[in-house]
Design an enzyme around this catalytic site. Structure first.
Site, PDB file in Angstrom:
ATOM      1  CB  ALA A  38      32.022  47.970  39.486  1.00 20.98           C
ATOM      2  CB  SER A  39      32.279  43.530  42.890  1.00 21.84           C
ATOM      3  OG  SER A  39      31.716  44.180  43.982  1.00 21.84           O
ATOM      4  CD  GLU A  89      30.412  47.248  44.510  1.00 19.12           C
ATOM      5  OE1 GLU A  89      29.994  48.400  44.412  1.00 19.12           O
ATOM      6  OE2 GLU A  89      30.641  46.522  43.523  1.00 19.12           O
ATOM      7  CD  GLN A 149      41.312  44.740  46.295  1.00 13.15           C
ATOM      8  OE1 GLN A 149      42.130  45.185  47.071  1.00 13.15           O
ATOM      9  NE2 GLN A 149      41.170  45.219  45.081  1.00 13.15           N
ATOM     10  CD  GLN A 178      40.783  45.790  39.242  1.00 12.55           C
ATOM     11  OE1 GLN A 178      41.042  45.044  38.316  1.00 12.55           O
ATOM     12  NE2 GLN A 178      41.098  47.072  39.221  1.00 12.55           N
ATOM     13  CB  THR A 179      37.956  38.682  41.188  1.00 10.42           C
ATOM     14  OG1 THR A 179      38.399  39.135  42.459  1.00 10.42           O
ATOM     15  CG2 THR A 179      38.135  37.175  41.083  1.00 10.42           C
ATOM     16  CB  SER A 203      43.495  42.670  43.646  1.00 11.29           C
ATOM     17  OG  SER A 203      44.310  43.755  44.011  1.00 11.29           O
TER      18      SER A 203
END
Lengths: 162, 332
Positions: B87-88, B290, B48, B90-91, B50
């Site tokens: 759960a979307s 997500e 993704q 990390q950002t 990160s």
């Protein structure tokens, strides 16, 4: 057992193989070329795509004995030492890699497209990679990257700034 | 007959674990002897991006080039826990922890610099482009690399900054439905034009657009990649991918009949990144992992309704399901 001679990434090998061995087993297990991935193992996902005699094949669907006297190119054969192949450079430049599992196969399918025509249409590119499944990228950036790679090849280098 | 229809699907999505569940991210930033900064964080990179965006955040706080950030993740021996890549979150969550850790290190760097520069205090000292200098007299300066060497000589390395971020959510009251179960929320909208073949039941997506709220785009190229990927996944969910569950068993367990969209099935997606910085986010950023796939199915199903007047309530809308629905509609 069957002895085979094959040429992988320009290097000649003489191997003793079992009859039930597939090309992907030779590459990964016998020769330690782990760049080619085995995804579905039944010729549907394209993760194990390699070039045999210049054409894309799924290495999970080719038996080892069928590769006797054949010339094979895997992802390991693309870069020239530290110097990346223009297709690899373009994939990085555009951000066409996410999890990376489809990438080796995708890049070899891209090579097959660009070996035929360095200026393909987006439709031709989509057709050419339609045997390679990707779960992350939605293909858009991959198509962009192959377009850029074609441009780099036409300009004869891998300088993305040029 | 081929019939065209337009549909939109709009969603809002609370990122993070939510509902009062402890959602904690931790990070460590370490000044190395060569003046580079190592970020230790237990945030898993799964493609993704990160590693990239979190390195960008660290480089921004430390005001050093991206190449001077050494990003170390996925080895639990060497890093604090930053929760799951799920759960979307990390950002926003881990991004905040990294920002805090780097701000802590930055403060410590400045405190040490004032001692090395033999000043009265750290007031007016700032760190920019790898240099710590006095704003009122810039000739009083020391580079991060020189400072690291001094600290190494004095046996004061490693210099460590730490950060911990806990998201603020409150469990919903089951009786009243009141609470603040998630924060922040991410918003988006998809629009599609479909062409439905009423003879074959096949659905063709002619045009697709997505507008995605991101708070602040840390890496626009990667956000586009997430949007493209979410769209393709949502498209598969809408019209192709069917496990064929029957009495707990999967009928379609191969890619021959469990159809993932190929490059020929996914149309070009027109993408709009909407920036509305989230005040509690790192540099205003929020998660979109997500959310980018959620609006696709509603948009496609609404477009089918617009095209043929049939409201389908089950995905995927396979040709046989659509033909059956059209037949029932005619019967009524």
């Amino acid at each position: 057992m069957k002895d085979i001679n094959l040429k992988i990434n320009g290097k000649s090998y003489r191997l003793s193989t079992n009859e039930d061995m597939r090309l992907i087993d030779v590459l990964r297990d016998e020769l330690g070329l782990l760049g080619s991935k085995e995804g579905c193992g039944e010729g549907e996902c394209g993760a194990c795509t390699i070039l045999m005699e210049g054409r894309t094949v799924n290495a999970c669907m080719v038996m080892a004995f069928q590769t006797d006297e054949k010339e094979i190119i895997t992802i390991e054969g693309l870069s020239n030492g530290e110097q990346l192949h223009p297709i690899q450079q373009a994939f990085i430049e555009i951000g066409a890699v996410q999890c990376g599992f489809c990438t080796p196969g995708m890049i070899l399918s891209a090579k097959a497209i660009l070996d035929k025509d360095t200026n393909p249409t987006r439709e031709m590119i989509r057709q050419g990679i339609s045997g390679n499944l990707c779960r992350c990228t939605g293909y858009a950036k991959i198509v962009d990257a192959i377009e850029l790679a074609g441009k780099l090849l036409r300009n004869g280098g891998n300088n993305c700034e040029a | 007959m081929k019939k065209k229809g337009v549909g939109i699907g709009s969603t809002f999505y609370g990122t993070g674990y939510g509902n009062g569940f402890p959602d904690v991210s931790r990070a460590k930033a370490v000044l190395k002897e060569d003046g580079k900064v190592a970020v230790h964080v237990g945030a898993t990179e799964v493609g993704q991006g990160s590693k990239t965006i979190m390195s960008q955040m660290a480089a921004e706080v430390m005001s050093i080039p991206l190449n001077d950030i050494i990003f170390i993740c996925e080895d639990t021996k060497n890093m604090p826990d930053s929760g799951t890549a799920a759960a979307s979150r990390q950002t926003y969550n881990t991004g905040n922890a990294i920002k805090l850790a780097c701000e802590d290190l930055r403060k410590k760097v400045i405190e040490n610099a004032f001692k090395e520069l033999k000043l009265n205090s750290s007031v007016g000292l700032t760190l920019k482009n790898g240099e710590i200098y006095l704003k009122t007299l810039p000739s009083k300066n020391i580079s991060l690399k020189e400072l690291a060497l001094c600290l190494l000589k004095n046996k004061e390395l490693p210099l460590i900054g730490e950060g911990s971020f806990t998201a603020q959510t409150i469990e919903m009251d089951e009786e009243t439905g009141q609470g603040a179960p998630y924060w922040p929320y991410t918003f988006n909208v998809y629009g599609v034009i479909v062409e439905v073949d009423t003879e074959t039941g096949l659905i063709d997506i002619i045009k697709a657009v997505c507008a995605q709220d991101v708070g602040k785009a840390i890496n626009p190229e990667m956000i586009e990649g997430q949007m493209d990927g979410g769209f393709a996944m949502g498209l598969g969910y809408s019209i192709y991918e069917d496990l064929g569950l029957k009495e707990g068993k999967m009928k379609n367990k191969n890619f021959t009949n469990y159809l993932i969209p190929t490059a020929l099935d996914v149309p070009e997606l027109e993408k709009f990144i909407i920036e509305d910085p989230e005040s509690t986010g790192p540099f205003g950023a929020k998660g979109i992992g997500e959310p980018v796939m959620l609006g696709v199915a509603p948009a496609v199903l609404n477009a089918i309704y617009d095209a043929v007047g049939v409201r389908i309530t089950q995905v995927p809308v396979t040709p046989d399901r659509l033909l059956r629905a059209l037949k029932e509609e005619r019967r009524e």
